[in-house]
Design an enzyme around this catalytic site. Sequence first.
Site, mmCIF file in Angstrom:
data_model
loop_
_atom_site.group_PDB
_atom_site.id
_atom_site.type_symbol
_atom_site.label_atom_id
_atom_site.label_comp_id
_atom_site.label_asym_id
_atom_site.label_seq_id
_atom_site.Cartn_x
_atom_site.Cartn_y
_atom_site.Cartn_z
ATOM 1 N N HIS A 54 0.852 -1.193 0.000
ATOM 2 C CA HIS A 54 0.000 0.000 0.000
ATOM 3 C C HIS A 54 0.882 1.236 0.000
ATOM 4 O O HIS A 54 2.108 1.146 0.066
ATOM 5 C CB HIS A 54 -0.970 -0.008 1.176
ATOM 6 C CG HIS A 54 -0.336 0.088 2.530
ATOM 7 N ND1 HIS A 54 0.441 -0.918 3.066
ATOM 8 C CD2 HIS A 54 -0.375 1.065 3.483
ATOM 9 C CE1 HIS A 54 0.844 -0.561 4.274
ATOM 10 N NE2 HIS A 54 0.377 0.642 4.547
ATOM 11 N N HIS A 56 1.457 3.983 1.947
ATOM 12 C CA HIS A 56 2.015 4.767 3.044
ATOM 13 C C HIS A 56 3.539 4.869 2.931
ATOM 14 O O HIS A 56 4.210 3.919 2.514
ATOM 15 C CB HIS A 56 1.620 4.162 4.386
ATOM 16 C CG HIS A 56 0.191 4.453 4.761
ATOM 17 N ND1 HIS A 56 -0.487 3.767 5.731
ATOM 18 C CD2 HIS A 56 -0.694 5.384 4.276
ATOM 19 C CE1 HIS A 56 -1.714 4.244 5.846
ATOM 20 N NE2 HIS A 56 -1.863 5.221 4.970
ATOM 21 N N ASP A 58 6.070 4.795 4.899
ATOM 22 C CA ASP A 58 6.983 3.835 5.533
ATOM 23 C C ASP A 58 7.007 2.489 4.820
ATOM 24 O O ASP A 58 7.738 1.584 5.232
ATOM 25 C CB ASP A 58 6.644 3.663 7.019
ATOM 26 C CG ASP A 58 5.255 3.111 7.263
ATOM 27 O OD1 ASP A 58 4.315 3.499 6.536
ATOM 28 O OD2 ASP A 58 5.084 2.290 8.192
ATOM 29 N N HIS A 59 6.254 2.391 3.724
ATOM 30 C CA HIS A 59 6.276 1.182 2.896
ATOM 31 C C HIS A 59 6.830 1.436 1.489
ATOM 32 O O HIS A 59 7.204 0.495 0.805
ATOM 33 C CB HIS A 59 4.870 0.590 2.784
ATOM 34 C CG HIS A 59 4.337 0.104 4.098
ATOM 35 N ND1 HIS A 59 4.226 -1.223 4.416
ATOM 36 C CD2 HIS A 59 3.924 0.782 5.195
ATOM 37 C CE1 HIS A 59 3.752 -1.345 5.647
ATOM 38 N NE2 HIS A 59 3.561 -0.132 6.142
ATOM 39 N N HIS A 110 -7.410 -0.632 5.968
ATOM 40 C CA HIS A 110 -6.346 0.264 6.438
ATOM 41 C C HIS A 110 -6.164 1.383 5.424
ATOM 42 O O HIS A 110 -6.134 2.571 5.774
ATOM 43 C CB HIS A 110 -5.066 -0.540 6.616
ATOM 44 C CG HIS A 110 -3.870 0.254 7.045
ATOM 45 N ND1 HIS A 110 -3.771 0.846 8.286
ATOM 46 C CD2 HIS A 110 -2.711 0.546 6.392
ATOM 47 C CE1 HIS A 110 -2.609 1.469 8.378
ATOM 48 N NE2 HIS A 110 -1.941 1.295 7.242
ATOM 49 N N ASP A 130 -0.015 -3.886 6.494
ATOM 50 C CA ASP A 130 -0.606 -3.352 7.715
ATOM 51 C C ASP A 130 -2.071 -3.752 7.882
ATOM 52 O O ASP A 130 -2.821 -3.067 8.575
ATOM 53 C CB ASP A 130 -0.514 -1.818 7.712
ATOM 54 C CG ASP A 130 0.898 -1.304 7.909
ATOM 55 O OD1 ASP A 130 1.818 -2.126 8.102
ATOM 56 O OD2 ASP A 130 1.097 -0.078 7.856
ATOM 57 N N HIS A 168 5.077 -4.658 10.896
ATOM 58 C CA HIS A 168 5.451 -3.914 12.100
ATOM 59 C C HIS A 168 5.602 -4.847 13.289
ATOM 60 O O HIS A 168 4.898 -5.852 13.399
ATOM 61 C CB HIS A 168 4.393 -2.859 12.448
ATOM 62 C CG HIS A 168 4.348 -1.697 11.517
ATOM 63 N ND1 HIS A 168 5.146 -0.580 11.666
ATOM 64 C CD2 HIS A 168 3.601 -1.484 10.408
ATOM 65 C CE1 HIS A 168 4.879 0.278 10.691
ATOM 66 N NE2 HIS A 168 3.945 -0.255 9.913
#
Length: 256
Positions: A54, A56, A58-59, A110, A130, A168
């Site tokens: 996805h 975001h 941090d990905h 999410h 996530d 995570h």
Amino acid sequence: MSSIIAIPAFSDNYIWLLPNGDGSALVVDPGDAAPVEAALQEQGLTLDGILITHHHFDHVGGLKALKEKHACVVYGPVNPAIEGIDRELGSGDRVTVGDYHFEVISVPGHTLDHIAYFQAGDVPLLFCGDTLFAGGCGRIFEGTPAMMHESLSRLAALPADTAVFCAHEYTLANLTFARAADPDNEELKARETRAKALRSEGMPTIPSTISLEKATNPFLRSAESGLAEGLEAAGRDPGATPVECFAELRAWKDQF
């Protein structure tokens, strides 16, 4: 599965490194390029492919730098906000990267673009970003509780021995909440003890398995009477359906 390497990133992310037999590798959700480069060098691997779950940061934050340095193909969801996707994927698509053969599962909730990667086999593998966490699930930022519940149900229907690689290290916090929501679950208590022992040694608590999640993760157990009792004991409305129970559990976790 034993060859899959967890690359820690930021404060609690895992980027997953999957070596191939020919000395190449793929990575899942590289939010930061630097630890990926360090791991590739340490393992003597070249980067062949990147899987994105996805959008975001941090990905996807390491995509640009990795693509500039490596001749790799990037696979990910249909979302123009993600720069650098070479092959867009949707529900039911199949993709082969090196030694790995994945089926794409759409898991919105999410985020609306979220997908997961599942490989069947002797040891089934799931890379779920996530959506499903060890002992928990992702916050609902773009979808609805019903949408997230359906996505988690889709993952819960995978083979029981599927190894679950989430993105995570939230496990201890998730299990603390799970104990509050499901206090009489003996398997959950044992899981928390094991997870604390792993973290005390600096070891990841991931991968999990689908069978373990179904036994101990409250977000996969919203149809169980014990979760309704846990909500009532906390002064919260358990709702009349599993989806309503799930929504209340997620709202409680958001404030926990």
